[in-house]
Write a protein that holds these residues in place. Structure first.
Motif, mmCIF file in Angstrom:
data_model
loop_
_atom_site.group_PDB
_atom_site.id
_atom_site.type_symbol
_atom_site.label_atom_id
_atom_site.label_comp_id
_atom_site.label_asym_id
_atom_site.label_seq_id
_atom_site.Cartn_x
_atom_site.Cartn_y
_atom_site.Cartn_z
ATOM 1 N N ASP A 173 0.830 -1.212 0.000
ATOM 2 C CA ASP A 173 0.000 0.000 0.000
ATOM 3 C C ASP A 173 0.865 1.262 0.000
ATOM 4 N N ILE A 174 1.932 1.237 0.803
ATOM 5 C CA ILE A 174 2.817 2.401 0.869
ATOM 6 C C ILE A 174 3.506 2.630 -0.458
ATOM 7 N N GLU A 175 3.975 1.546 -1.078
ATOM 8 C CA GLU A 175 4.658 1.667 -2.365
ATOM 9 C C GLU A 175 3.730 2.251 -3.428
ATOM 10 N N ALA A 176 2.461 1.825 -3.415
ATOM 11 C CA ALA A 176 1.498 2.344 -4.384
ATOM 12 C C ALA A 176 1.188 3.820 -4.128
ATOM 13 N N ALA A 177 1.140 4.213 -2.857
ATOM 14 C CA ALA A 177 0.799 5.598 -2.503
ATOM 15 C C ALA A 177 1.987 6.540 -2.650
ATOM 16 N N LEU A 178 3.195 5.979 -2.700
ATOM 17 C CA LEU A 178 4.399 6.804 -2.711
ATOM 18 C C LEU A 178 4.571 7.574 -4.015
ATOM 19 N N ARG A 179 4.219 6.954 -5.117
ATOM 20 C CA ARG A 179 4.452 7.596 -6.421
ATOM 21 C C ARG A 179 3.700 8.919 -6.578
ATOM 22 N N PRO A 180 2.396 8.979 -6.261
ATOM 23 C CA PRO A 180 1.704 10.263 -6.426
ATOM 24 C C PRO A 180 1.867 11.214 -5.239
ATOM 25 N N ALA A 181 2.574 10.784 -4.180
ATOM 26 C CA ALA A 181 2.625 11.591 -2.956
ATOM 27 C C ALA A 181 3.245 12.966 -3.176
ATOM 28 N N LEU A 182 4.319 13.031 -3.970
ATOM 29 C CA LEU A 182 4.951 14.328 -4.235
ATOM 30 C C LEU A 182 4.001 15.233 -5.015
ATOM 31 N N GLU A 214 -4.214 10.046 3.827
ATOM 32 C CA GLU A 214 -5.606 10.040 4.279
ATOM 33 C C GLU A 214 -6.079 8.663 4.728
ATOM 34 N N GLU A 215 -5.668 7.622 4.021
ATOM 35 C CA GLU A 215 -6.130 6.269 4.342
ATOM 36 C C GLU A 215 -5.146 5.505 5.220
ATOM 37 N N LEU A 216 -3.851 5.674 4.973
ATOM 38 C CA LEU A 216 -2.837 4.915 5.707
ATOM 39 C C LEU A 216 -2.404 5.592 6.993
ATOM 40 N N GLY A 217 -2.810 6.840 7.179
ATOM 41 C CA GLY A 217 -2.439 7.566 8.392
ATOM 42 C C GLY A 217 -1.010 8.074 8.331
ATOM 43 N N GLU A 218 -0.391 8.259 9.515
ATOM 44 C CA GLU A 218 0.996 8.714 9.576
ATOM 45 C C GLU A 218 1.923 7.582 9.146
ATOM 46 N N ILE A 219 2.767 7.848 8.167
ATOM 47 C CA ILE A 219 3.736 6.869 7.682
ATOM 48 C C ILE A 219 5.119 7.378 8.064
ATOM 49 N N THR A 220 5.813 6.631 8.899
ATOM 50 C CA THR A 220 7.097 7.096 9.417
ATOM 51 C C THR A 220 8.180 7.003 8.340
#
Length: 431
Positions: A173-182, A214-220
């Motif tokens: 999930d983090i890997e998928a969300a990382l690309r559009p995060a910037l 929004e969905e995964l919360g705080e990601i350290t």
């Protein structure tokens, strides 16, 4: 059938596993299902040739088939990956013994045409019925266990557990969300103050990246930075951190805080880019910042993987006036020779050492010794993770140059920092 080994191939393997599941279900037994992956097998093909590699695979397939005789189902499901299914009794020890037997079979020396070879293997194992009641469930969970085995460096057998699956799903999930995060502007920076012990004055800030989804919360950072490095996304993320921290520092000019030092963390992957040093200098020039007010924190892992490009980047930046700090000293493969090889001006002692120094502990002796030795090498020392007055006092007594930690200030958002107050701030041991 697999043409090379004579074992069942991938499609037949899944059908045979389904039959095996039905048999053990009917008899009331348990079954171990294991995925066996030969570690770094590509090296065998590279150094000895594919024909030699094929001979090795044939030998390994026969060994696995012989390991538990007729009760074992063995298939080749990939280039150097085998699927093994073994009925076992309800004794947990027998399940462990069965997997250990597989590992031992693989790791016995191989003699091919007079050449002796030693291989290691990673194994992901799962149990019927507690881990899954269908062949598909068992294979998926064996894959999960194998992934965890590989993540831990390979050469080990690991049984499936639910926590691993939760961890793996979150990573995906983090890997998928990382690309559009910037692009979606989900990252932000917090700034933690660093103080000079001798007079209590503010030395500067460390810029710390934060990510709220929004969905995964705080990601350290400890969660997403390794994923960003693995995917290569650390390069654009690192450039964003650089430019955002430069912008923040430039905004301090109205409070006459230009002499403060801004620290950012740098990944080893960034240092491998031949244009990295020029990018840093261009960003500083763009914001009219003196190089001496900027500091790059590199970890000891950078040392372990340092290349000519990385060393060249650091040397150019150091020559231009940018400060270089060795971060997390003591937490990795600490080596004093690293302090001579790299153009560092200071080191930061890892907080895992600092938290024990106010007790009679080995860390107390180590930290005091590090400070004295590093000073003799002409370097400065920063202590992070300072949380108690007693720690501050000891570091002051030992001559530590700078301190950082919750005792002195937590990481804060830019809009919370009152820079006009910080300009006049000072810290004493009474804090």
């Amino acid at each position: 059938m697999d043409a090379l080994t004579g074992l069942p191939g991938r499609n037949e393997a899944f059908a045979q596993l389904e039959v095996a599941v039905n048999v053990v279900r009917a008899t009331g037994k348990r079954m171990v299902v294991a995925l066996v992956d030969l570690d770094r097998f590509y090296r065998v093909n590279e150094t000895k040739g594919t024909e030699f590699g094929n001979d090795v695979l044939i030998i390994m397939g026969k060994r696995l088939a012989d390991a538990r005789a007729v009760s074992t189902t063995v298939s080749r499901v990939g280039g150097n990956r085998f699927l093994v299914a073994m009925p076992v009794e309800h004794d947990e020890h027998q399940s462990l013994q069965a997997v250990e037997e597989i590992k031992n079979a693989i790791e016995r020396p191989i003699d091919v045409d007079g050449t002796e070879l030693y291989l290691t293997t990673s194994i992901g194992a799962t149990l019927f019925p507690q881990d899954g009641r269908t062949s598909e469930q068992l294979i998926c969970r064996a894959e999960s266990a194998l992934y965890q085995s590989k993540e831990q460096g390979g050469n080990r057998a690991r049984f499936y557990n639910t926590e691993d699956t939760i961890h793996l799903n979150r990573r995906i999930d983090i890997e998928a969300a990382l690309r559009p995060a910037l692009y979606l502007q989900q990252f932000h920076l917090s700034y933690q103050p660093i103080y000079r012990i001798s007079d209590g004055k503010l030395r500067g800030f460390e810029a710390l990246i934060r990510w709220h989804h929004e969905e995964l919360g705080e990601i350290t950072p400890s969660e997403f930075i390794p994923i960003a490095e693995h995917s290569g996304l650390i390069v654009p993320i690192g450039e964003w951190v650089l430019r955002e921290s430069c912008r923040m520092h430039a905004n301090m000019s109205e409070y006459s805080l230009n002499n403060l030092i801004m620290s950012i963390n740098v990944s080893p992957l960034q240092l491998q880019n031949t244009t990295f040093s020029q990018m840093i200098l261009n960003a500083l020039k763009e914001h009219k910042l003196d190089p001496s007010c900027f500091e790059l924190e590199i970890t000891e892992n950078t040392m372990m993987n340092s290349s000519d490009v990385a060393l060249s980047n650091l040397s150019w930046l150091r020559a231009a006036g940018v400060r270089i700090v060795l971060d997390d000293f003591g937490a990795g493969y600490s080596s004093l020779s690293n302090l001579k090889q790299l153009p560092v001006q200071a080191l930061k002692i890892d907080k895992s050492f600092i938290k024990q120094i106010d007790r009679h502990s080995a860390e107390r002796v180590i930290v005091e010794g590090i400070i004295k030795l590093v000073h003799k090498l002409g370097l400065e020392v920063i202590a992070e993770g300072v949380e108690y007055k007693e720690q501050f006092e000891l570091l002051s007594e030992w001559g530590c140059n700078y301190v950082q930690g919750y005792l002195l200030g937590k990481p804060q958002e830019p809009d919370v920092l009152d820079l006009s107050m910080i300009r006049h701030s000072s810290v004493t041991t009474e804090k």
